[in-house]
Motif scaffolding. Structure first.
Motif, PDB file in Angstrom:
ATOM      1  N   GLY A 174      62.231  80.571  79.802  1.00 51.42           N
ATOM      2  CA  GLY A 174      62.633  81.968  79.896  1.00 51.42           C
ATOM      3  C   GLY A 174      63.368  82.322  81.172  1.00 51.42           C
ATOM      4  N   ASP A 175      64.017  83.475  81.161  1.00 53.61           N
ATOM      5  CA  ASP A 175      64.770  83.959  82.315  1.00 53.61           C
ATOM      6  C   ASP A 175      63.885  84.040  83.555  1.00 53.61           C
ATOM      7  N   GLY A 176      64.437  83.584  84.681  1.00 52.97           N
ATOM      8  CA  GLY A 176      63.739  83.704  85.949  1.00 52.97           C
ATOM      9  C   GLY A 176      62.564  82.774  86.125  1.00 52.97           C
ATOM     10  N   ALA A 177      62.368  81.836  85.214  1.00 50.99           N
ATOM     11  CA  ALA A 177      61.254  80.894  85.345  1.00 50.99           C
ATOM     12  C   ALA A 177      61.579  79.833  86.388  1.00 50.99           C
ATOM     13  N   ALA A 178      60.541  79.136  86.846  1.00 53.23           N
ATOM     14  CA  ALA A 178      60.705  78.051  87.812  1.00 53.23           C
ATOM     15  C   ALA A 178      59.927  76.835  87.325  1.00 53.23           C
ATOM     16  N   ILE A 179      60.547  75.671  87.431  1.00 52.10           N
ATOM     17  CA  ILE A 179      59.898  74.404  87.092  1.00 52.10           C
ATOM     18  C   ILE A 179      59.661  73.662  88.399  1.00 52.10           C
ATOM     19  N   GLY A 180      58.414  73.410  88.743  1.00 52.89           N
ATOM     20  CA  GLY A 180      58.089  72.739  89.990  1.00 52.89           C
ATOM     21  C   GLY A 180      58.602  71.313  90.029  1.00 52.89           C
ATOM     22  N   SER A 181      58.813  70.807  91.228  1.00 53.75           N
ATOM     23  CA  SER A 181      59.303  69.439  91.390  1.00 53.75           C
ATOM     24  C   SER A 181      58.363  68.446  90.717  1.00 53.75           C
ATOM     25  N   ASN A 182      58.954  67.489  89.996  1.00 56.60           N
ATOM     26  CA  ASN A 182      58.248  66.392  89.317  1.00 56.60           C
ATOM     27  C   ASN A 182      57.385  66.847  88.145  1.00 56.60           C
ATOM     28  N   ALA A 183      57.479  68.113  87.741  1.00 55.77           N
ATOM     29  CA  ALA A 183      56.749  68.555  86.555  1.00 55.77           C
ATOM     30  C   ALA A 183      57.347  67.925  85.302  1.00 55.77           C
ATOM     31  N   VAL A 184      56.502  67.752  84.293  1.00 58.19           N
ATOM     32  CA  VAL A 184      56.961  67.274  82.985  1.00 58.19           C
ATOM     33  C   VAL A 184      56.651  68.367  81.969  1.00 58.19           C
ATOM     34  N   VAL A 185      57.692  69.048  81.515  1.00 63.27           N
ATOM     35  CA  VAL A 185      57.531  70.225  80.660  1.00 63.27           C
ATOM     36  C   VAL A 185      57.864  69.845  79.228  1.00 63.27           C
ATOM     37  N   THR A 186      56.922  70.075  78.312  1.00 63.45           N
ATOM     38  CA  THR A 186      57.133  69.746  76.904  1.00 63.45           C
ATOM     39  C   THR A 186      56.898  70.943  75.996  1.00 63.45           C
ATOM     40  N   LYS A 187      56.652  72.126  76.579  1.00 59.96           N
ATOM     41  CA  LYS A 187      56.410  73.338  75.801  1.00 59.96           C
ATOM     42  C   LYS A 187      57.194  74.495  76.411  1.00 59.96           C
ATOM     43  N   PRO A 188      57.420  75.562  75.640  1.00 59.11           N
ATOM     44  CA  PRO A 188      58.167  76.704  76.174  1.00 59.11           C
ATOM     45  C   PRO A 188      57.519  77.291  77.420  1.00 59.11           C
ATOM     46  N   VAL A 189      58.364  77.803  78.309  1.00 55.95           N
ATOM     47  CA  VAL A 189      57.905  78.452  79.540  1.00 55.95           C
ATOM     48  C   VAL A 189      58.302  79.922  79.460  1.00 55.95           C
ATOM     49  N   PRO A 190      57.344  80.845  79.591  1.00 60.76           N
ATOM     50  CA  PRO A 190      57.691  82.268  79.507  1.00 60.76           C
ATOM     51  C   PRO A 190      58.589  82.708  80.657  1.00 60.76           C
ATOM     52  N   ALA A 191      59.292  83.793  80.445  1.00 64.07           N
ATOM     53  CA  ALA A 191      60.140  84.354  81.497  1.00 64.07           C
ATOM     54  C   ALA A 191      59.299  84.712  82.715  1.00 64.07           C
ATOM     55  N   GLY A 192      59.811  84.365  83.905  1.00 60.62           N
ATOM     56  CA  GLY A 192      59.150  84.713  85.147  1.00 60.62           C
ATOM     57  C   GLY A 192      57.977  83.846  85.523  1.00 60.62           C
ATOM     58  N   ALA A 193      57.637  82.859  84.709  1.00 60.13           N
ATOM     59  CA  ALA A 193      56.484  82.003  84.994  1.00 60.13           C
ATOM     60  C   ALA A 193      56.928  80.763  85.756  1.00 60.13           C
ATOM     61  N   THR A 194      55.933  80.026  86.268  1.00 63.06           N
ATOM     62  CA  THR A 194      56.184  78.755  86.941  1.00 63.06           C
ATOM     63  C   THR A 194      55.405  77.665  86.211  1.00 63.06           C
ATOM     64  N   ALA A 195      56.034  76.530  85.976  1.00 62.06           N
ATOM     65  CA  ALA A 195      55.383  75.390  85.334  1.00 62.06           C
ATOM     66  C   ALA A 195      55.217  74.280  86.361  1.00 62.06           C
ATOM     67  N   VAL A 196      53.999  73.772  86.506  1.00 55.99           N
ATOM     68  CA  VAL A 196      53.728  72.718  87.482  1.00 55.99           C
ATOM     69  C   VAL A 196      52.829  71.661  86.855  1.00 55.99           C
ATOM     70  N   GLY A 197      52.941  70.435  87.354  1.00 59.38           N
ATOM     71  CA  GLY A 197      52.024  69.368  86.962  1.00 59.38           C
ATOM     72  C   GLY A 197      52.539  68.488  85.852  1.00 59.38           C
ATOM     73  N   ILE A 198      51.703  67.464  85.515  1.00 62.48           N
ATOM     74  CA  ILE A 198      52.018  66.494  84.466  1.00 62.48           C
ATOM     75  C   ILE A 198      50.784  66.361  83.564  1.00 62.48           C
ATOM     76  N   PRO A 199      50.854  66.797  82.307  1.00 60.25           N
ATOM     77  CA  PRO A 199      51.903  67.642  81.745  1.00 60.25           C
ATOM     78  C   PRO A 199      51.867  69.013  82.390  1.00 60.25           C
ATOM     79  N   ALA A 200      52.973  69.725  82.307  1.00 59.93           N
ATOM     80  CA  ALA A 200      53.092  70.993  83.035  1.00 59.93           C
ATOM     81  C   ALA A 200      52.125  72.037  82.487  1.00 59.93           C
ATOM     82  N   ARG A 201      51.561  72.805  83.423  1.00 56.38           N
ATOM     83  CA  ARG A 201      50.726  73.951  83.090  1.00 56.38           C
ATOM     84  C   ARG A 201      51.436  75.211  83.572  1.00 56.38           C
ATOM     85  N   ILE A 202      51.245  76.290  82.863  1.00 56.35           N
ATOM     86  CA  ILE A 202      51.978  77.522  83.118  1.00 56.35           C
ATOM     87  C   ILE A 202      51.186  78.422  84.062  1.00 56.35           C
TER      88      ILE A 202
END
Length: 239
Positions: A140-168
């Motif tokens: 989503g708009d304005g979201a951030a994916i942390g370094s080295n995260a592995v994202v396999t699911k949608p990320v909501p707008a304005g959220a941050t995804a971190v970790g392996i697998p990524a958590r929101i």
């Protein structure tokens, strides 16, 4: 074309404090070179000139270390910072104002031809170094994916995804004060890390309590021993 190039240069100057002049950006930034060559490759691709488009993308890869499939759609004001090792797949879509750091993969997990296999990034998304965004979902708009995260699911707008697998993490109010979260950095910790920290703190507290119990038992045993010795002395004196 020149208007779009000026916009690309300006966005680099705005987001990279190391950029000192437009001339430096034009001559020394491989992310800019890769985007310019991608536009030429994409122009060929959408007009059915598939081989020339692929060849231009390969030349760009050799020159910049950034691999962008000519079928990918990239908006205005996109900044690929450093860029070495970035891979952007055929059906990927990148919205205006996004920032992508080195080692990022926007990859696909499906083998179906013609399907939407690669992710769609909304506007002003930041993807940190080494992150892997895999699948045909939307960030989503304005979201951030942390370094080295592995994202396999949608990320909501304005959220941050971190970790392996990524958590929101709903991190609108948890980023470190800056309007632009470089490398997807946030003040919020990984929730799994927080849980592990809680377990470690609980174990340390229990160890401390057990040590205190042992000390209390030892003091109680010493008092009982003293009382027994005193009783034996009194008995001996009576005899």
């Amino acid at each position: 074309m020149f208007q779009r190039l000026r916009s690309d240069i300006q966005c680099i100057l705005a987001r990279d404090p190391a950029a000192r002049s437009r001339w430096e950006v034009v001559t020394c930034y491989p992310g800019l070179h890769a985007l310019v060559m991608h536009r030429a490759a994409h122009w060929c691709w959408v007009r059915g000139l598939r081989w020339p488009g692929r060849f231009l993308s390969q030349v760009s890869r050799w020159l910049t270390g950034i691999e962008i499939h000519p079928g990918a759609r990239i908006g205005d004001g996109v900044f690929i910072d450093h860029g070495m090792g970035v891979v952007i797949g055929e059906t990927a879509e990148i919205g205006d104002g996004c920032t992508i750091y080195q080692g990022v993969t926007l990859g696909g997990t499906s083998l179906t031809r013609g399907a939407k296999r690669h992710p769609t990034l909304g506007r002003n998304v930041v993807v940190g170094a080494g992150a892997k965004v895999l699948g045909g979902f939307t960030v989503g708009d304005g979201a951030a994916i942390g370094s080295n995260a592995v994202v396999t699911k949608p990320v909501p707008a304005g959220a941050t995804a971190v970790g392996i697998p990524a958590r929101i993490i709903r991190a609108d109010d948890q980023r470190d004060g800056a309007a632009f979260p470089a490398y997807g950095v946030t003040r919020a910790d990984d929730p799994v890390s927080q849980a592990l920290k809680g377990l470690v703190d609980s174990a340390a507290s229990q160890e401390h309590q057990i040590a205190q119990l042992w000390q209390a038992l030892e003091r109680l045993g010493a008092r009982r021993g003293d009382a027994a010795a005193t009783s034996e002395e009194v008995t001996a004196l009576r005899d």
